[in-house]
Enzyme design. Sequence first.
Site, mmCIF file in Angstrom:
data_model
loop_
_atom_site.group_PDB
_atom_site.id
_atom_site.type_symbol
_atom_site.label_atom_id
_atom_site.label_comp_id
_atom_site.label_asym_id
_atom_site.label_seq_id
_atom_site.Cartn_x
_atom_site.Cartn_y
_atom_site.Cartn_z
ATOM 1 N N ASN A 57 0.879 -1.172 0.000
ATOM 2 C CA ASN A 57 0.000 0.000 0.000
ATOM 3 C C ASN A 57 0.913 1.218 0.000
ATOM 4 O O ASN A 57 1.506 1.543 1.029
ATOM 5 C CB ASN A 57 -0.897 -0.022 1.249
ATOM 6 C CG ASN A 57 -1.715 1.245 1.397
ATOM 7 O OD1 ASN A 57 -1.758 2.083 0.497
ATOM 8 N ND2 ASN A 57 -2.366 1.395 2.545
ATOM 9 N N LYS B 13 0.130 4.240 -0.223
ATOM 10 C CA LYS B 13 -0.498 5.431 0.374
ATOM 11 C C LYS B 13 -0.272 6.629 -0.553
ATOM 12 O O LYS B 13 -0.255 6.450 -1.769
ATOM 13 C CB LYS B 13 0.033 5.651 1.796
ATOM 14 C CG LYS B 13 -0.108 4.370 2.642
ATOM 15 C CD LYS B 13 0.118 4.539 4.106
ATOM 16 C CE LYS B 13 -0.089 3.191 4.804
ATOM 17 N NZ LYS B 13 0.038 3.276 6.251
ATOM 18 N N HIS C 28 -9.462 1.394 4.856
ATOM 19 C CA HIS C 28 -8.185 1.517 5.569
ATOM 20 C C HIS C 28 -8.378 2.440 6.770
ATOM 21 O O HIS C 28 -9.139 3.404 6.699
ATOM 22 C CB HIS C 28 -7.117 2.079 4.622
ATOM 23 C CG HIS C 28 -5.746 1.996 5.207
ATOM 24 N ND1 HIS C 28 -5.286 2.903 6.116
ATOM 25 C CD2 HIS C 28 -4.757 1.073 5.052
ATOM 26 C CE1 HIS C 28 -4.060 2.548 6.492
ATOM 27 N NE2 HIS C 28 -3.719 1.446 5.858
ATOM 28 N N GLU D 190 -6.684 4.755 7.918
ATOM 29 C CA GLU D 190 -6.426 6.181 7.655
ATOM 30 C C GLU D 190 -7.641 6.840 7.013
ATOM 31 O O GLU D 190 -7.909 8.022 7.235
ATOM 32 C CB GLU D 190 -5.173 6.332 6.771
ATOM 33 C CG GLU D 190 -3.913 6.063 7.585
ATOM 34 C CD GLU D 190 -2.751 5.481 6.797
ATOM 35 O OE1 GLU D 190 -2.744 5.550 5.556
ATOM 36 O OE2 GLU D 190 -1.828 4.945 7.451
ATOM 37 N N GLU E 22 -5.309 -4.822 10.490
ATOM 38 C CA GLU E 22 -4.264 -3.824 10.700
ATOM 39 C C GLU E 22 -4.506 -3.092 12.017
ATOM 40 O O GLU E 22 -5.279 -2.121 12.063
ATOM 41 C CB GLU E 22 -4.271 -2.797 9.558
ATOM 42 C CG GLU E 22 -3.987 -3.378 8.204
ATOM 43 C CD GLU E 22 -3.402 -2.339 7.250
ATOM 44 O OE1 GLU E 22 -2.415 -2.661 6.598
ATOM 45 O OE2 GLU E 22 -3.922 -1.207 7.195
ATOM 46 N N GLY F 174 2.786 2.253 10.800
ATOM 47 C CA GLY F 174 3.759 3.323 10.640
ATOM 48 C C GLY F 174 4.483 3.686 11.923
ATOM 49 O O GLY F 174 5.147 4.715 11.996
ATOM 50 N N SER G 145 3.637 -2.211 10.226
ATOM 51 C CA SER G 145 5.092 -2.301 10.386
ATOM 52 C C SER G 145 5.669 -3.664 9.974
ATOM 53 O O SER G 145 6.580 -4.171 10.617
ATOM 54 C CB SER G 145 5.495 -1.953 11.821
ATOM 55 O OG SER G 145 5.101 -0.623 12.132
HETATM 56 P P1 13P Z 1 3.150 0.367 7.641
HETATM 57 O O1 13P Z 1 3.615 -0.929 7.010
HETATM 58 O O2 13P Z 1 3.874 1.562 7.139
HETATM 59 O O3 13P Z 1 3.070 0.265 9.114
HETATM 60 O O4 13P Z 1 1.636 0.573 7.127
HETATM 61 C C1 13P Z 1 0.747 -0.467 7.214
HETATM 62 C C2 13P Z 1 -0.455 -0.120 6.431
HETATM 63 O O5 13P Z 1 -1.205 0.771 6.795
HETATM 64 C C3 13P Z 1 -0.719 -0.859 5.189
HETATM 65 O O6 13P Z 1 -1.978 -0.613 4.695
#
Ligand code: 13P
Length: 248
Positions: free
Chosen positions: A9, A11, A94, A96, A166, A172, A212
Amino acid sequence: MRRKVIAGNWKMNMLPNEAISFIEQFTPLVKDTKNEVILCVPYIDLFYSLLTAQNTNIKIGAQNMHWEEKGAYTGEVSGQMLKAIGVEYVIIGHSERRQYFAETDETVNKKTKAALSNGLNPIICVGETLEQRENGTAEEVITKQTKLALEGISKEQMENVILAYEPIWAIGTGKTATSEDANNSIKAIRNKVEELYGKETADEIIILYGGSVKAENAKELFSTTDIDGGLVGGASLKVDEFSKIVSA
Ligand code: 13P
């Protein structure tokens, strides 16, 4: 046996020229993998990524979509539009998007239905906050999100659904859930799927872990009983790192 799926992803990262160059370098590194490899890229990179990934084993996905087919929704992109250019996957719900763009279980469900009716494979995200984890409601939260996301989805449609667990506190932050914790949460989600659709669907459904994931922890996470691969953020932006995760 369930297949393993490794999805990146990106982002809001990667300009089109960066996307093209990433895929060109990444292709030879993953060409022999038995795992399914998906890159979920920003809208503006979709077309370039699809062209560059043609005749490779890399599949391309979007990171969001609107549930309506068309209409006066300035700035939105529909499932029909994604399908028309050859996109196969779409991330839905997601954390976010739930956190910053007011997505709810209801919109997640509408988007899931629209993705499926347009022939896209939704990757539906669920996950608890740190507070929910600490007050002991994590399992309740993720199984409820799962149930609400899937409302009205048939057993046949479930063949095209991927789920992703997740935990928000692990995204992150560099904090990964232990493989045991992640596996237990994913088991709880799988049990919910069994309750809703029966054992066959529960045994078949792909459930990813995200938060992560890195080259150094991927193998341990992916060798548990219930984690079928990863949804990878930061580490999917680096060709070498991501290709190591794919081969973990
Ligand atoms: P990270 O791998 O940067 O922690 O992000 C995970 C994520 O949100 C994947 O959709």
